[in-house]
Write an enzyme that holds these catalytic residues in place. Structure first.
Site, short mmCIF file in Angstrom:
data_model
loop_
_atom_site.label_atom_id
_atom_site.label_comp_id
_atom_site.label_asym_id
_atom_site.label_seq_id
_atom_site.Cartn_x
_atom_site.Cartn_y
_atom_site.Cartn_z
N PHE A 175 1.00 -1.12 -0.16
CA PHE A 175 0.01 0.00 0.48
C PHE A 175 0.41 1.26 0.43
O PHE A 175 0.51 2.04 0.55
CB PHE A 175 -1.56 -0.36 1.31
CG PHE A 175 -2.08 -1.59 1.26
CD1 PHE A 175 -2.47 -1.51 0.44
CD2 PHE A 175 -1.61 -2.07 2.37
CE1 PHE A 175 -4.40 -2.77 -0.02
CE2 PHE A 175 -2.75 -3.28 2.76
CZ PHE A 175 -3.13 -3.78 1.17
N ARG A 176 1.77 0.65 -0.44
CA ARG A 176 2.90 2.43 -0.86
C ARG A 176 3.39 2.73 0.55
O ARG A 176 3.77 4.36 0.78
CB ARG A 176 2.14 3.14 -1.75
CG ARG A 176 1.86 3.07 -2.47
CD ARG A 176 1.95 3.45 -4.51
NE ARG A 176 1.98 3.43 -5.09
CZ ARG A 176 2.74 2.71 -6.10
NH1 ARG A 176 3.84 2.62 -5.56
NH2 ARG A 176 2.00 2.43 -7.29
N LEU A 177 3.32 2.07 1.48
CA LEU A 177 3.71 2.77 2.82
C LEU A 177 5.48 1.73 2.86
O LEU A 177 5.50 1.13 3.30
CB LEU A 177 3.19 2.31 4.12
CG LEU A 177 1.51 2.69 4.22
CD1 LEU A 177 0.52 2.02 5.13
CD2 LEU A 177 1.43 4.31 4.19
N HIS A 178 6.02 2.39 1.72
CA HIS A 178 7.46 2.52 1.49
C HIS A 178 8.00 2.39 3.12
O HIS A 178 7.98 3.15 4.27
CB HIS A 178 7.53 2.94 0.50
CG HIS A 178 7.15 2.50 -0.48
ND1 HIS A 178 6.58 1.35 -1.17
CD2 HIS A 178 6.34 3.80 -1.50
CE1 HIS A 178 5.59 1.28 -2.11
NE2 HIS A 178 5.88 2.80 -2.69
#
Ligand SMILES: Cc1cc2nc3c(=O)[nH]c(=O)nc-3n(C[C@H](O)[C@H](O)[C@H](O)COP(=O)(O)O)c2cc1C
Length: 197
Positions: A175-178
Site C-alpha cells: 500500500f505504498r507505505l514504503h
C-alpha cells in the site's frame, strides 16, 4: 531512531543489498544513475557502472572530457541512484566526487579487454560524431598504433569516487507505505533517520 551508527553501517547495508541484487537482477546489478550539474545548477543524468565500493565511496570510470567529466571537474557535487527492480529496492547516495588515483585507474584500465582499451582511445565521448565510419576509422587507427605491446591508459580516461554524505535505503512495502532510512554523515559517524514514504 536518532543514534549515531558506525562509519561502516550504511556501506555494510549497501553491500548486503548489492549482493542480493547480484543474485536476482537479470542484467547489470551494478548499473547506477549518476546525476551531475553545472556550477549554476543545471542537472544531467546518465547510467554508469559501479566498479568498486568500500567505506571510502563508490567508484566509476569514464572519459574525463565527456559531459559528466567536464561537469564534475567544475562542480564535484553528484548523486547516484540504484534501482533493483527484481527486489523493489532503491538506494540513493549523495556527496562530492574525488579523482581515483592514477594507479587505481591504471589497474582497472588494464583489467579491461584489449578492444575496450582501444575504444577508450578512439571514442571522443559525448562530442559530435559525423558518421559511424569516422568512429570505425579511429578504432582502426588506434588498433594499428597499439599493434605491438600494451595499450596504455589515455590521460583523458579515469575514475571518480563519490564520497557519500547522504545515503538513503528505500524498500517497497504494501500500500505504498514504503520503508525509507536516510543516513546523514556526521563527524562521529552516521545518523540514521526514518522518513515518511
Ligand atoms: C547500463 C549502462 C552502463 C553504462 N556505464 C557507463 C560507464 O561505466 N562509464 C561511462 O562513461 N559510460 C557508461 N554508460 C554510458 C553513459 O550512460 C553515457 O551515455 C556516456 O557516459 C556519456 O555520458 P555524458 O555525455 O553525460 O558524459 C553506460 C550506459 C548504460 C546504459
Amino acid at each position: 531512531m536518532t543514534d549515531i551508527t558506525p562509519f561502516e553501517a550504511p556501506f555494510t547495508r549497501f553491500a548486503e543489498w548489492f549482493a542480493e541484487a547480484g543474485q536476482s537482477e537479470p542484467n547489470d546489478p551494478n548499473a547506477m544513475a549518476l546525476a551531475t550539474a553545472t556550477p549554476d545548477g543545471r542537472p544531467s543524468v546518465r547510467m554508469v557502472l559501479l566498479k568498486e565500493m568500500d567505506s571510502r565511496g563508490f567508484v566509476f570510470y569514464t572519459n574525463l572530457e565527456s559531459l559528466k567529466g567536464v561537469q564534475l571537474s567544475a562542480n564535484p557535487h553528484a548523486a547516484l541512484c540504484f534501482h533493483w527492480k527484481s527486489l523493489r529496492r532503491q538506494v540513493r547516495v549523495e556527496g562530492a566526487v574525488e579523482p581515483v588515483s592514477a594507479e587505481d585507474s591504471d589497474a582497472y584500465f588494464h583489467s579491461r579487454p584489449r578492444l575496450s582499451r582501444i575504444g577508450a582511445w578512439a571514442s571522443r565521448q559525448s562530442r559530435p560524431l559525423e558518421s559511424r565510419f569516422h568512429l570505425e576509422k579511429r578504432v582502426a587507427e588506434y588498433t594499428a598504433r597499439f599493434a605491438v605491446g600494451e595499450v596504455p591508459r589515455p590521460d583523458h580516461w579515469g575514475g571518480f569516487r563519490l564520497v557519500p554524505e547522504r545515503f538513503e535505503f528505500w524498500e517497497d512495502r504494501p500500500f505504498r507505505l514504503h520503508d525509507r532510512i536516510l543516513y546523514t554523515r556526521h563527524d562521529d559517524g552516521w545518523r540514521p533517520q526514518h522518513l515518511f514514504p
